[in-house]
Design a protein around this motif. Structure first.
Motif, PDB file in Angstrom:
ATOM      1  N   UNK A   6     -10.248  -8.645   2.730  1.00  0.00           N
ATOM      2  CA  UNK A   6     -10.542  -7.369   2.078  1.00  0.00           C
ATOM      3  C   UNK A   6     -10.390  -6.215   3.060  1.00  0.00           C
ATOM      4  N   UNK A   7     -10.849  -6.414   4.294  1.00  0.00           N
ATOM      5  CA  UNK A   7     -10.701  -5.384   5.326  1.00  0.00           C
ATOM      6  C   UNK A   7      -9.224  -5.116   5.613  1.00  0.00           C
ATOM      7  N   UNK A   8      -8.431  -6.163   5.668  1.00  0.00           N
ATOM      8  CA  UNK A   8      -6.988  -5.989   5.908  1.00  0.00           C
ATOM      9  C   UNK A   8      -6.354  -5.112   4.835  1.00  0.00           C
ATOM     10  N   UNK A   9      -6.722  -5.362   3.573  1.00  0.00           N
ATOM     11  CA  UNK A   9      -6.159  -4.557   2.485  1.00  0.00           C
ATOM     12  C   UNK A   9      -6.630  -3.109   2.575  1.00  0.00           C
ATOM     13  N   UNK A  10      -7.905  -2.914   2.886  1.00  0.00           N
ATOM     14  CA  UNK A  10      -8.440  -1.554   3.002  1.00  0.00           C
ATOM     15  C   UNK A  10      -7.776  -0.799   4.152  1.00  0.00           C
ATOM     16  N   UNK A  11      -7.607  -1.453   5.277  1.00  0.00           N
ATOM     17  CA  UNK A  11      -6.980  -0.795   6.422  1.00  0.00           C
ATOM     18  C   UNK A  11      -5.516  -0.457   6.146  1.00  0.00           C
ATOM     19  N   UNK A  12      -4.823  -1.336   5.445  1.00  0.00           N
ATOM     20  CA  UNK A  12      -3.429  -1.050   5.084  1.00  0.00           C
ATOM     21  C   UNK A  12      -3.368   0.165   4.161  1.00  0.00           C
ATOM     22  N   UNK A  13      -4.295   0.244   3.214  1.00  0.00           N
ATOM     23  CA  UNK A  13      -4.316   1.396   2.306  1.00  0.00           C
ATOM     24  C   UNK A  13      -4.601   2.682   3.065  1.00  0.00           C
ATOM     25  N   UNK A  14      -5.562   2.649   3.975  1.00  0.00           N
ATOM     26  CA  UNK A  14      -5.881   3.847   4.747  1.00  0.00           C
ATOM     27  C   UNK A  14      -4.722   4.270   5.642  1.00  0.00           C
ATOM     28  N   UNK A  15      -4.016   3.307   6.217  1.00  0.00           N
ATOM     29  CA  UNK A  15      -2.853   3.642   7.042  1.00  0.00           C
ATOM     30  C   UNK A  15      -1.753   4.278   6.191  1.00  0.00           C
ATOM     31  N   UNK A  16      -1.518   3.746   5.017  1.00  0.00           N
ATOM     32  CA  UNK A  16      -0.501   4.309   4.130  1.00  0.00           C
ATOM     33  C   UNK A  16      -0.880   5.723   3.698  1.00  0.00           C
ATOM     34  N   UNK A  50       0.832  -1.204   0.000  1.00  0.00           N
ATOM     35  CA  UNK A  50       0.000   0.000   0.000  1.00  0.00           C
ATOM     36  C   UNK A  50       0.866   1.252   0.000  1.00  0.00           C
ATOM     37  N   UNK A  51       1.916   1.260   0.795  1.00  0.00           N
ATOM     38  CA  UNK A  51       2.825   2.415   0.823  1.00  0.00           C
ATOM     39  C   UNK A  51       3.431   2.658  -0.548  1.00  0.00           C
ATOM     40  N   UNK A  52       3.778   1.595  -1.230  1.00  0.00           N
ATOM     41  CA  UNK A  52       4.373   1.708  -2.567  1.00  0.00           C
ATOM     42  C   UNK A  52       3.374   2.353  -3.539  1.00  0.00           C
ATOM     43  N   UNK A  53       2.105   1.939  -3.461  1.00  0.00           N
ATOM     44  CA  UNK A  53       1.084   2.521  -4.339  1.00  0.00           C
ATOM     45  C   UNK A  53       0.834   3.986  -4.006  1.00  0.00           C
ATOM     46  N   UNK A  54       0.723   4.286  -2.730  1.00  0.00           N
ATOM     47  CA  UNK A  54       0.357   5.632  -2.278  1.00  0.00           C
ATOM     48  C   UNK A  54       1.498   6.617  -2.496  1.00  0.00           C
ATOM     49  N   UNK A  55       2.729   6.168  -2.444  1.00  0.00           N
ATOM     50  CA  UNK A  55       3.892   7.054  -2.557  1.00  0.00           C
ATOM     51  C   UNK A  55       3.901   7.832  -3.867  1.00  0.00           C
ATOM     52  N   UNK A  56       3.339   7.286  -4.906  1.00  0.00           N
ATOM     53  CA  UNK A  56       3.355   7.958  -6.206  1.00  0.00           C
ATOM     54  C   UNK A  56       2.195   8.924  -6.377  1.00  0.00           C
ATOM     55  N   UNK A  57       1.270   8.955  -5.428  1.00  0.00           N
ATOM     56  CA  UNK A  57       0.084   9.812  -5.543  1.00  0.00           C
ATOM     57  C   UNK A  57       0.357  11.213  -5.005  1.00  0.00           C
ATOM     58  N   UNK A  58      -0.311  12.165  -5.604  1.00  0.00           N
ATOM     59  CA  UNK A  58      -0.288  13.512  -5.045  1.00  0.00           C
ATOM     60  C   UNK A  58      -1.150  13.499  -3.780  1.00  0.00           C
ATOM     61  N   UNK A  59      -0.988  14.483  -2.906  1.00  0.00           N
ATOM     62  CA  UNK A  59      -1.841  14.525  -1.714  1.00  0.00           C
ATOM     63  C   UNK A  59      -3.341  14.544  -2.055  1.00  0.00           C
ATOM     64  N   UNK A  60      -3.716  15.270  -3.086  1.00  0.00           N
ATOM     65  CA  UNK A  60      -5.140  15.318  -3.467  1.00  0.00           C
ATOM     66  C   UNK A  60      -5.629  13.955  -3.948  1.00  0.00           C
ATOM     67  N   UNK A  61      -4.832  13.296  -4.749  1.00  0.00           N
ATOM     68  CA  UNK A  61      -5.197  11.962  -5.233  1.00  0.00           C
ATOM     69  C   UNK A  61      -5.297  10.984  -4.072  1.00  0.00           C
ATOM     70  N   UNK A  62      -4.387  11.084  -3.118  1.00  0.00           N
ATOM     71  CA  UNK A  62      -4.416  10.199  -1.948  1.00  0.00           C
ATOM     72  C   UNK A  62      -5.698  10.429  -1.140  1.00  0.00           C
ATOM     73  N   UNK A  63      -6.103  11.693  -0.993  1.00  0.00           N
ATOM     74  CA  UNK A  63      -7.364  11.983  -0.279  1.00  0.00           C
ATOM     75  C   UNK A  63      -8.552  11.365  -1.006  1.00  0.00           C
ATOM     76  N   UNK A  64      -8.596  11.530  -2.309  1.00  0.00           N
ATOM     77  CA  UNK A  64      -9.687  10.971  -3.101  1.00  0.00           C
ATOM     78  C   UNK A  64      -9.692   9.448  -3.019  1.00  0.00           C
ATOM     79  N   UNK A  65      -8.523   8.859  -3.070  1.00  0.00           N
ATOM     80  CA  UNK A  65      -8.416   7.403  -2.974  1.00  0.00           C
ATOM     81  C   UNK A  65      -8.883   6.914  -1.604  1.00  0.00           C
ATOM     82  N   UNK A  66      -8.617   7.699  -0.558  1.00  0.00           N
ATOM     83  CA  UNK A  66      -9.059   7.296   0.783  1.00  0.00           C
ATOM     84  C   UNK A  66     -10.575   7.221   0.851  1.00  0.00           C
TER      85      UNK A  66
END
Length: 71
Positions: A55-65, A15-31
């Protein structure tokens, strides 16, 4: 010697790897998308609880990242 990382650590790393390439606005929208997906899981559980928990584990990891990215 190889060490085995926990599944949670692996999910968070991915999740960190995916989120690292996002702009802050994109990360907010993705959240918002991830949160809505979590709500769908809660409202429409599958017949197999293990699938929902995964599925919950993946979602929580994404939100934490995302949280770390926006901090």
């Amino acid at each position: 010697m190889f060490t085995r990382r926990s599944a949670d650590d692996q999910l968070l790393t991915e999740a960190r790897r995916r989120i690292a390439t996002m702009t802050p606005q994109t990360a907010r929208e993705y959240s918002i998308t991830v949160w809505a997906y979590g709500m769908r899981i809660a409202e429409n559980p599958s017949k197999h609880i293990e699938d929902d928990l995964g599925e919950w584990d993946m979602a929580l990891a994404a939100l934490q990242a995302i949280r770390e990215r926006l901090a």
